[in-house]
Write an enzyme that holds these catalytic residues in place. Sequence first.
Site, short mmCIF file in Angstrom:
data_model
loop_
_atom_site.label_atom_id
_atom_site.label_comp_id
_atom_site.label_asym_id
_atom_site.label_seq_id
_atom_site.Cartn_x
_atom_site.Cartn_y
_atom_site.Cartn_z
N ASP A 139 30.02 36.51 40.91
CA ASP A 139 30.83 35.36 41.31
C ASP A 139 31.96 35.21 40.29
OD1 ASP A 139 31.88 32.84 41.83
OD2 ASP A 139 29.94 31.91 42.22
N HIS A 140 33.19 35.40 40.75
CA HIS A 140 34.33 35.39 39.83
C HIS A 140 34.57 34.01 39.23
CE1 HIS A 140 37.57 37.32 37.87
NE2 HIS A 140 37.85 38.21 38.81
N ARG A 141 33.92 32.98 39.76
CA ARG A 141 34.09 31.64 39.19
C ARG A 141 33.37 31.49 37.86
NH1 ARG A 141 31.89 28.11 44.10
NH2 ARG A 141 30.32 29.77 43.90
#
Length: 438
Positions: free
Chosen positions: A408-410
């Site tokens: 998850d790039h967040r």
Amino acid sequence: MGGGLMSERVFLLPDLGEGLSEAEIVEWRVAVGDTVTVDQAVVEVETAKAVVDVPCPYAGRVVALHGAAGEVRPVGQPLITVASLDAVEADSAPGGAGGPAVNREQERAGSGNVLIGYGTGHGGAARRRRPRVAGAVPASAAPSGGLGSAGESLRVISPIVRRLAKQRGVDLATLRGTGRGGVIRRADVEAATPASVAVPDTHAVPADGEVIVPLTGIRKVIADKLSRSRREIPEVTIWVDADATALLETRAAINAATPAEPVSILALLARICLSGLRRFPQLNARVDSEAQRIIQSAGVHLGIAAQTDRGLVVPVLRDAQRLTTAGLAAALAETTEAARAGTLSPARLAGGTFTLNNYGVFGVDGSTPIINHPEAALLGVGRIVDKPWVVDGQLAVRKVTQLSLTFDHRVCDGGVAGGFLRHVADCVERPAVLIANL
């Protein structure tokens, strides 16, 4: 008999977790007129993922069972009605102990249970019977279905199992049940199905030849969860090839030294994941979108993707970082076996913080898997095959696998994700790196 004032409580089918919205009644463990205690298991139900016992949070006398064996009940609908006595009946508690007063004390203490395996632990209380109320009809009788070859009554309780055996032409009298008390379960029938028998196709076939497959049960659960993951998580996949020759040699050496506690490649990969998550805890996290925050978990609850006859499930090893490598191997073997048998409780199928997916067992090299929502990352492992590889400037045949990390790039940027995957690959290629980081 004394007749105290009675108040009735209706227990609704609880949320079974993992997006499951209904369950089929397999067996009632109590009947109308029985006395139950707090957290006593009152019914066995089958969901799309497992067969579980459901405990009742109330103490008292059973006055109604809402549904018969084989009936599907939606979550939130009445399951059982229990009447509690406000006045202690002297003849129901010989010696003044264990009667309704004790049950009311248990109720006051509260039930922490939702399903067996949760909560306060009163589920082991013995089943107690009160004299039958006139005209009361038990919800379920003893297991029926004819006699076995030795003249014994067949221990088949679930109508689901009977229906499956009929569909597949399996003679129940020839089976030895692996369930509690020798009860014949779905897995027993599936194992006994002759290879020559085609599984009946119940899908509707329109005139134009299209096959309509209803999106129900576990397929609906999987579809909903993966769709939510893809909608909410901005995922990225990175990958790298790794020489696993030394890892296979290490496993062989461990098993030769401790043959009584063999370890699998999956257990070593799990150990490597745990080492990587200790160095990069950003990946052992989830995103709380409503509160706009990232929550990093204190422990690693390691999910293991497992393909079963019911579909894909992800059983969880809680606090996996506390286990030794041999402990991981034993826990993985037990958990995957239980997952395939469909005997895991919902508690063991939820709450993961990171998933390990060994899709190499399907004979494929790589994948871009969808993250198991609400986790933040997933490590995928491809098959290990012979490939040409440069070793010390010379071409050699080595055991090579492809590793992929979907994240998850967040929760992090490429530096963290790349660092984690590189650490995993280094440990696969040089297990001494793993030992140095334990």
